[in-house]
Design a protein around this motif. Structure first.
Motif, PDB file in Angstrom:
ATOM      1  N   UNK A 102       0.599  -0.904   0.016  1.00  0.00           N
ATOM      2  CA  UNK A 102       0.259   0.179   0.220  1.00  0.00           C
ATOM      3  C   UNK A 102       0.927   1.563   0.183  1.00  0.00           C
ATOM      4  N   UNK A 103       1.599   1.138   0.468  1.00  0.00           N
ATOM      5  CA  UNK A 103       3.197   1.842   0.711  1.00  0.00           C
ATOM      6  C   UNK A 103       3.381   2.729  -0.603  1.00  0.00           C
ATOM      7  N   UNK A 104       3.469   2.474  -1.511  1.00  0.00           N
ATOM      8  CA  UNK A 104       3.663   2.119  -2.714  1.00  0.00           C
ATOM      9  C   UNK A 104       3.008   2.281  -3.812  1.00  0.00           C
ATOM     10  N   UNK A 105       2.061   2.937  -2.816  1.00  0.00           N
ATOM     11  CA  UNK A 105       0.679   3.681  -4.108  1.00  0.00           C
ATOM     12  C   UNK A 105       0.217   4.570  -3.073  1.00  0.00           C
ATOM     13  N   UNK A 106       0.820   4.397  -1.798  1.00  0.00           N
ATOM     14  CA  UNK A 106      -0.044   5.850  -1.629  1.00  0.00           C
ATOM     15  C   UNK A 106       1.445   6.897  -1.785  1.00  0.00           C
ATOM     16  N   UNK A 107       2.510   7.240  -1.945  1.00  0.00           N
ATOM     17  CA  UNK A 107       3.664   7.994  -2.283  1.00  0.00           C
ATOM     18  C   UNK A 107       3.149   7.617  -3.925  1.00  0.00           C
ATOM     19  N   UNK A 108       2.822   7.502  -4.284  1.00  0.00           N
ATOM     20  CA  UNK A 108       2.282   7.759  -5.608  1.00  0.00           C
ATOM     21  C   UNK A 108       1.717   9.173  -6.054  1.00  0.00           C
ATOM     22  N   UNK A 109       0.062   8.574  -5.075  1.00  0.00           N
ATOM     23  CA  UNK A 109      -0.570  10.119  -5.530  1.00  0.00           C
ATOM     24  C   UNK A 109      -0.794  11.426  -5.351  1.00  0.00           C
ATOM     25  N   UNK A 110       0.653  12.142  -4.555  1.00  0.00           N
ATOM     26  CA  UNK A 110       0.610  13.399  -4.744  1.00  0.00           C
ATOM     27  C   UNK A 110       0.888  13.327  -6.432  1.00  0.00           C
ATOM     28  N   UNK A 111       1.958  12.853  -6.952  1.00  0.00           N
ATOM     29  CA  UNK A 111       2.912  12.755  -8.217  1.00  0.00           C
ATOM     30  C   UNK A 111       1.676  13.118  -9.007  1.00  0.00           C
ATOM     31  N   UNK A 112       0.175  12.207  -8.960  1.00  0.00           N
ATOM     32  CA  UNK A 112      -0.305  12.092 -10.123  1.00  0.00           C
ATOM     33  C   UNK A 112      -1.519  12.732  -9.915  1.00  0.00           C
ATOM     34  N   UNK A 113      -1.814  13.223  -8.658  1.00  0.00           N
ATOM     35  CA  UNK A 113      -2.388  14.154  -8.893  1.00  0.00           C
ATOM     36  C   UNK A 113      -2.409  15.128  -9.321  1.00  0.00           C
ATOM     37  N   UNK A 114      -1.303  15.614  -8.825  1.00  0.00           N
ATOM     38  CA  UNK A 114      -0.892  17.089  -9.538  1.00  0.00           C
ATOM     39  C   UNK A 114      -0.403  17.207 -11.080  1.00  0.00           C
ATOM     40  N   UNK A 115       0.460  16.161 -11.669  1.00  0.00           N
ATOM     41  CA  UNK A 115      -0.132  16.255 -12.715  1.00  0.00           C
ATOM     42  C   UNK A 115      -1.751  15.938 -13.250  1.00  0.00           C
ATOM     43  N   UNK A 116      -2.437  15.500 -13.189  1.00  0.00           N
ATOM     44  CA  UNK A 116      -4.131  15.844 -13.784  1.00  0.00           C
ATOM     45  C   UNK A 116      -4.145  16.933 -13.755  1.00  0.00           C
ATOM     46  N   UNK A 117      -3.919  18.111 -12.634  1.00  0.00           N
ATOM     47  CA  UNK A 117      -4.761  19.139 -12.452  1.00  0.00           C
ATOM     48  C   UNK A 117      -3.798  19.774 -13.273  1.00  0.00           C
ATOM     49  N   UNK A 118      -2.505  20.097 -13.342  1.00  0.00           N
ATOM     50  CA  UNK A 118      -1.462  20.422 -14.340  1.00  0.00           C
ATOM     51  C   UNK A 118      -2.053  20.353 -15.376  1.00  0.00           C
TER      52      UNK A 118
END
Length: 420
Positions: A102-118
Motif C-alpha cells: 500500500x505504501x508504494x501506491x500512497x507515495x505515488x498519489x500526490x505526483x499523479x494528483x499534481x500532474x492531473x491538475x496541471x
C-alpha cells in the motif's frame, strides 16, 4: 514605504508646532498632549514594521511552495526506486523479489494528483465520483481501504485469496478517495526523474490523464486518443468490469475479438457470446445491454457477422462436450434453464425481424434456412413456456417474435403433413 514615513514625520512636525502654541496652558495639559502624540507615533511605526515583516514571510512561503509544493524527501524516493527495481514484472522474476505494498501506491498519489491538475483535470465531488466508479465496475471485485479502493481487472482473480494486488504487472486500478481519480500501480522511476544534484522533474504517462479526463470529465477528445493509443485498457473496461455505455468502445471490443475468433483454426466466432452474457460475483445472470444494442444497431443487409455468431452461441447453450471450446465458461453448464431461454429470446428479438427485413434483399449472406429460435423451439419446446412464464423477459417485440416463429413452425408441419 517612503510616502508612509514622510507622512508620519510630517504629522510629527505638525504636532510639535501645535505644542508650542500650548505654551500658555498648564504643564499638566502639555504633558497629556505630548503623551497622546508619542503613543500615536509609536502605533504608526509598529504597524508599519509588522506590515513589512508579514510581506517578507508571505513571499518566503510562496517561494517555498513554488520550489517544492510536494515536500519531497528525495532520499526516501531514491530508496524506494531502488527497491522497486527488484519487483516482479512480466518476465522478470527474481529469487527474492521486492513486494510492493500500500505504501508504494500512497507515495505515488500526490505526483499523479499534481500532474492531473496541471493537465486540466476537474475533480468531481466525492458523491459523483463514487457513483461513476459504481457504474464503471459491474462484473468484478473491489476491495475497500481508507484512502482508496482496489478495482481488480483480472477476472481470474475473484477469490479472497488473491495475488498481491499491488504488483506492477496486474493492471489493477485504484480509485483514490478525496482526490477522486483512478490510477494503476506505476514505478516511481517512471514518474519522478532525479538528477545527480537531487533536482528532479515529475511527469505521468499521458494515458493516466486521458483515462481520467474521459471517465470522469466526459472528455471526447481524450476518448479519441484512448481509442488509438490505449485499446487494451478500453477493452478491459467492457470485458473485465462490464462497462458497456460507450458504442465506440463496444465496437472496438467486438470487432477486435470477432476478427481474432473467426480467423482462429478452427473458427471459434461463437465464443463472442461470452462477452454479452455472464454471471457476476454474486452468481447473478447479467446481460451487457450496450453490446446487444450495438449488434442491433449495426446489423445491416450486408453485415450479419455478429448476429450469426450469436446464433451459434445460442445453440451452444444446449450443446454437449464443449469444454474444448469454452473451458470453464461452457454456457451449457454456466447458465440455468431460465437464463438460457432469456439468452435465446434476446438474440431472437434481433434476428427474426432482421431476417424478415434483409433476407430477400441479400439471400446469399442471409443464408440460414430458419432462425435459431425456430430450431431451438423444435428441439427444446420447453423454451416457449419459459419465455411466456417470464413475461417475455420484458423484451418489447418478443411476444410477436415468438408467435410468428411458432406460426412458421406450424405452417411447415402442415406442409410436411405432420400433426401439431
Amino acid at each position: 514605504m517612503k510616502i508612509l514615513i514622510f507622512g508620519i514625520l510630517n504629522r510629527f512636525h505638525q504636532l510639535t508646532h501645535e505644542s508650542i502654541l500650548l505654551g500658555t496652558y498648564s504643564n499638566k495639559i502639555k504633558n497629556r498632549y505630548f503623551m497622546k502624540t508619542y503613543n500615536l507615533l509609536l502605533f504608526c511605526f509598529f504597524t508599519f514594521f509588522l506590515s513589512c515583516k508579514d510581506k517578507v514571510n508571505d513571499e518566503k512561503i510562496v517561494n517555498n511552495q513554488k520550489k517544492d509544493s510536494l515536500n519531497i524527501d528525495v532520499a526516501e524516493i531514491k530508496k524506494i526506486i531502488q527497491l522497486q527495481k527488484n519487483a516482479n514484472y512480466i518476465d522478470y522474476r527474481p529469487d527474492n523479489p521486492y513486494l510492493p505494498t500500500e505504501k508504494d501506491l500512497l507515495i505515488l498519489i500526490p505526483f499523479v494528483e499534481q500532474e492531473l491538475k496541471k493537465a486540466g483535470y476537474k475533480t468531481l465531488p466525492s458523491n459523483q465520483f463514487e457513483s461513476r466508479i459504481k457504474n464503471l465496475v459491474k462484473d468484478n471485485k473491489t476491495k475497500n481501504y481508507n484512502s482508496f479502493t482496489t478495482i481488480f481487472l483480472n477476472k481470474l482473480d475473484r477469490t479472497d485469496k488473491t495475488l498481491n494486488e499491488f504488483e506492477f504487472d496486474l493492471n489493477n486500478q485504484f480509485a483514490v478517495k478525496k482526490y477522486n481519480f483512478m490510477t494503476p500501480m506505476l514505478f516511481l522511476e517512471d514518474v519522478i526523474k532525479i538528477k545527480k544534484d537531487n533536482s528532479y522533474s515529475i511527469s505521468v504517462p499521458h494515458y493516466i490523464i486521458a483515462r481520467n479526463k474521459y471517465l470522469f470529465n466526459d472528455s471526447k477528445s481524450d476518448l479519441d486518443w484512448l481509442l488509438v493509443n490505449d485499446q487494451d485498457f478500453l477493452k478491459s473496461l467492457v470485458n473485465s468490469l462490464g462497462y458497456d455505455k460507450e458504442p465506440r468502445i463496444n465496437k472496438l471490443l467486438l470487432e477486435d475479438y470477432y476478427k481474432m475468433l473467426s480467423t482462429s483454426k478452427p473458427s471459434k466466432k461463437e465464443k463472442i457470446g461470452a462477452f454479452f452474457f455472464t454471471i457476476d460475483l454474486n452468481n447473478n445472470f447479467c446481460i451487457r445491454q450496450g453490446l446487444i444494442d450495438y449488434v442491433k444497431n449495426n446489423t445491416t443487409v450486408n453485415d450479419n457477422r455478429l448476429l450469426y455468431a450469436l446464433d451459434d452461441y445460442s445453440y451452444a447453450l444446449y450443446g454437449d462436450n464443449l469444454n474444448k471450446i469454452y473451458g470453464s465458461d461452457d454456457p451449457a453448464k454456466m447458465f440455468n434453464d431460465v437464463d438460457k431461454a432469456h439468452i435465446v429470446a434476446v438474440i431472437a428479438s434481433i434476428e427474426v425481424p432482421a431476417i424478415v427485413k434483409y433476407k430477400s434483399e441479400n439471400p446469399e449472406l442471409w443464408n440460414n434456412v430458419v432462425s435459431a429460435l425456430y430450431n431451438l423451439l423444435v428441439a427444446h419446446p420447453e423454451i416457449k413456456d419459459i419465455i411466456i412464464k417470464n413475461n417475455y423477459f420484458g423484451i418489447k417485440n418478443m411476444k410477436q417474435v415468438l408467435e410468428d416463429t411458432i406460426d412458421e413452425i406450424d405452417v411447415d408441419k402442415i406442409k410436411r403433413g405432420e400433426d401439431f
